[in-house]
Design a protein around this motif. Structure first.
Motif, mmCIF file in Angstrom:
data_model
loop_
_atom_site.group_PDB
_atom_site.id
_atom_site.type_symbol
_atom_site.label_atom_id
_atom_site.label_comp_id
_atom_site.label_asym_id
_atom_site.label_seq_id
_atom_site.Cartn_x
_atom_site.Cartn_y
_atom_site.Cartn_z
ATOM 1 N N VAL A 20 -11.776 -1.147 -22.402
ATOM 2 C CA VAL A 20 -10.585 -1.360 -21.147
ATOM 3 C C VAL A 20 -10.723 -0.187 -20.548
ATOM 4 C CG1 VAL A 20 -8.636 -0.814 -22.702
ATOM 5 C CG2 VAL A 20 -8.469 -1.976 -20.677
ATOM 6 N N TYR A 21 -10.562 1.082 -21.032
ATOM 7 C CA TYR A 21 -10.501 2.233 -20.438
ATOM 8 C C TYR A 21 -11.566 2.714 -19.560
ATOM 9 C CZ TYR A 21 -7.222 2.539 -24.144
ATOM 10 O OH TYR A 21 -6.300 2.246 -24.994
ATOM 11 N N SER A 22 -12.975 2.194 -19.831
ATOM 12 C CA SER A 22 -13.955 2.563 -19.005
ATOM 13 C C SER A 22 -14.216 1.388 -18.242
ATOM 14 C CB SER A 22 -15.103 2.877 -19.735
ATOM 15 O OG SER A 22 -15.411 1.808 -20.756
ATOM 16 N N LYS A 23 -14.147 0.147 -18.443
ATOM 17 C CA LYS A 23 -14.377 -0.912 -17.593
ATOM 18 C C LYS A 23 -13.364 -1.200 -16.415
ATOM 19 C CE LYS A 23 -15.269 -5.755 -18.113
ATOM 20 N NZ LYS A 23 -14.734 -6.969 -18.705
ATOM 21 N N ASN A 24 -11.941 -1.145 -16.710
ATOM 22 C CA ASN A 24 -11.001 -1.307 -15.833
ATOM 23 C C ASN A 24 -10.614 -0.313 -14.738
ATOM 24 O OD1 ASN A 24 -11.563 -3.360 -17.919
ATOM 25 N ND2 ASN A 24 -9.391 -4.352 -17.320
ATOM 26 N N LYS A 25 -9.850 -0.763 -13.984
ATOM 27 C CA LYS A 25 -9.455 0.260 -13.068
ATOM 28 C C LYS A 25 -7.933 0.565 -13.272
ATOM 29 C CE LYS A 25 -13.061 0.611 -10.060
ATOM 30 N NZ LYS A 25 -13.601 1.967 -10.052
ATOM 31 N N ILE A 26 -7.445 1.647 -13.023
ATOM 32 C CA ILE A 26 -5.891 2.170 -13.161
ATOM 33 C C ILE A 26 -5.416 2.225 -11.679
ATOM 34 C CG2 ILE A 26 -4.209 3.607 -14.156
ATOM 35 C CD1 ILE A 26 -6.625 4.325 -16.271
ATOM 36 N N VAL A 27 -4.508 1.546 -11.417
ATOM 37 C CA VAL A 27 -3.805 1.648 -10.195
ATOM 38 C C VAL A 27 -2.786 2.642 -10.247
ATOM 39 C CG1 VAL A 27 -2.659 0.674 -8.129
ATOM 40 C CG2 VAL A 27 -4.421 -0.482 -9.116
ATOM 41 N N ILE A 28 -2.192 3.675 -9.784
ATOM 42 C CA ILE A 28 -1.136 4.435 -9.842
ATOM 43 C C ILE A 28 -0.226 4.242 -8.904
ATOM 44 C CG2 ILE A 28 -0.352 6.895 -9.957
ATOM 45 C CD1 ILE A 28 -2.539 6.347 -12.139
ATOM 46 N N ILE A 76 0.778 -1.263 -0.113
ATOM 47 C CA ILE A 76 -0.115 -0.196 0.122
ATOM 48 C C ILE A 76 0.798 1.119 0.026
ATOM 49 C CG2 ILE A 76 -0.461 0.082 2.468
ATOM 50 C CD1 ILE A 76 -3.253 0.572 1.899
ATOM 51 N N GLU A 77 2.183 1.346 0.312
ATOM 52 C CA GLU A 77 3.146 2.541 0.565
ATOM 53 C C GLU A 77 3.357 2.827 -0.896
ATOM 54 O OE1 GLU A 77 3.029 -0.293 3.573
ATOM 55 O OE2 GLU A 77 4.557 -0.722 2.118
ATOM 56 N N GLN A 78 3.356 1.902 -1.709
ATOM 57 C CA GLN A 78 3.442 2.343 -3.231
ATOM 58 C C GLN A 78 2.587 2.837 -4.133
ATOM 59 O OE1 GLN A 78 5.608 -1.507 -3.737
ATOM 60 N NE2 GLN A 78 7.572 -0.295 -4.071
ATOM 61 N N VAL A 79 1.023 2.573 -3.471
ATOM 62 C CA VAL A 79 -0.348 3.041 -4.366
ATOM 63 C C VAL A 79 -0.170 4.316 -3.914
ATOM 64 C CG1 VAL A 79 -2.431 2.626 -4.548
ATOM 65 C CG2 VAL A 79 -0.804 0.770 -4.461
ATOM 66 N N VAL A 80 -0.423 5.153 -5.246
ATOM 67 C CA VAL A 80 -0.743 6.417 -5.087
ATOM 68 C C VAL A 80 -2.232 6.889 -5.099
ATOM 69 C CG1 VAL A 80 -0.651 8.864 -6.244
ATOM 70 C CG2 VAL A 80 1.728 7.209 -6.438
ATOM 71 N N GLU A 81 -2.914 6.231 -6.024
ATOM 72 C CA GLU A 81 -4.249 6.420 -5.855
ATOM 73 C C GLU A 81 -4.776 5.152 -7.076
ATOM 74 O OE1 GLU A 81 -4.480 10.309 -7.777
ATOM 75 O OE2 GLU A 81 -6.352 9.404 -8.766
ATOM 76 N N ILE A 82 -6.091 4.981 -6.992
ATOM 77 C CA ILE A 82 -6.803 4.279 -7.892
ATOM 78 C C ILE A 82 -7.731 5.036 -8.556
ATOM 79 C CG2 ILE A 82 -8.267 2.333 -8.161
ATOM 80 C CD1 ILE A 82 -7.143 1.240 -5.385
ATOM 81 N N THR A 83 -7.845 4.917 -9.867
ATOM 82 C CA THR A 83 -8.754 5.866 -10.625
ATOM 83 C C THR A 83 -9.367 4.846 -11.886
ATOM 84 O OG1 THR A 83 -8.861 7.774 -11.888
ATOM 85 C CG2 THR A 83 -7.045 6.537 -12.203
ATOM 86 N N ASN A 84 -10.092 5.531 -12.681
ATOM 87 C CA ASN A 84 -10.662 4.764 -13.983
ATOM 88 C C ASN A 84 -10.978 5.806 -14.976
ATOM 89 O OD1 ASN A 84 -13.102 5.678 -12.688
ATOM 90 N ND2 ASN A 84 -13.983 3.749 -12.967
ATOM 91 N N ASN A 85 -11.414 5.339 -16.013
ATOM 92 C CA ASN A 85 -12.202 6.162 -17.104
ATOM 93 C C ASN A 85 -11.390 7.545 -17.284
ATOM 94 O OD1 ASN A 85 -14.040 6.633 -19.192
ATOM 95 N ND2 ASN A 85 -15.459 7.278 -17.737
ATOM 96 N N GLY A 100 0.865 4.216 -14.232
ATOM 97 C CA GLY A 100 -0.528 3.646 -13.970
ATOM 98 C C GLY A 100 -0.641 2.119 -14.436
ATOM 99 N N ILE A 101 -1.047 1.348 -13.945
ATOM 100 C CA ILE A 101 -1.333 -0.425 -14.531
ATOM 101 C C ILE A 101 -2.956 -0.454 -14.459
ATOM 102 C CG2 ILE A 101 1.035 -0.727 -13.617
ATOM 103 C CD1 ILE A 101 -0.285 -2.058 -11.219
ATOM 104 N N ILE A 102 -3.320 -1.003 -15.850
ATOM 105 C CA ILE A 102 -4.484 -1.618 -15.716
ATOM 106 C C ILE A 102 -4.754 -2.584 -15.199
ATOM 107 C CG2 ILE A 102 -6.104 -2.071 -17.564
ATOM 108 C CD1 ILE A 102 -5.747 0.645 -17.983
#
Length: 167
Positions: free
Chosen positions: A94-102, A42-51, A111-113
């Motif tokens: 993929v861009y609207s359905k999946n999450k992106i973990v920064i 969790i220390e390496q996760v900046v945020e979780i986003t999508n779309n 960002g990783i899908i």
């Protein structure tokens, strides 16, 4: 322990040390990549986003989907499954359905899908086992360890090794 031994232990401070030995707790953000349960600390996760609008980058490696603007910062977005060698078809939505973990890497934010966010998982450091060589399908140099959960194997990614070797 008799009274004399108690005094001697207190004099050298051993009693306080014995009481403070605890195992370190590790917290990760877990997500699904096809059938694999994968995580990053969790220390390496900046945020979780999508779309997000992702702009393709010409001549980038095939696993680089493009770049996105994250509050004024240009962040590369990668197909983690392809980067890890997990065979799967990238859906058109993929861009609207999946999450992106920064995640924070040695080379900056990336960002990783991922297919699905599972959530935050905590476990003790002693629960982390060495990666089982050749059984997961992900190159072991990208794995820092695994944790056996009820009915699932949690893979802990080594973000430093994944993003340090690229030129």
């Amino acid at each position: 322990m008799n009274e004399r031994q108690d005094r001697e232990m207190n004099i050298i401070g051993v009693e306080e040390l014995i009481g403070e030995i605890k195992e370190r707790e590790i917290q990760v953000i877990a997500f699904r990549l096809k059938d694999e349960l994968v995580s990053v600390p969790i220390e390496q996760v900046v945020e979780i986003t999508n779309n997000r609008d992702i702009t393709p980058v010409p001549k980038a490696p095939s696993y680089v989907i493009g770049v996105m603007n994250l509050r004024g910062k240009i962040v590369p977005v990668i197909n983690l499954k392809e980067h890890l060698g997990i065979r799967d078809i990238v859906p058109e939505d993929v861009y609207s359905k999946n999450k992106i973990v920064i995640v924070e890497t040695p080379k900056g934010e990336v960002g990783i899908i991922v297919d699905k966010i599972v959530g935050s998982i905590k476990f003790l450091e002693g629960d982390v086992l060495p990666e089982p060589i050749g059984t997961i399908g992900i190159d072991v140099k990208y794995i820092s360890g695994v944790v056996q959960l009820e009915g699932d194997l949690l893979i802990i990614l080594n973000i430093e090794s994944m993003f340090n070797q690229e030129g």
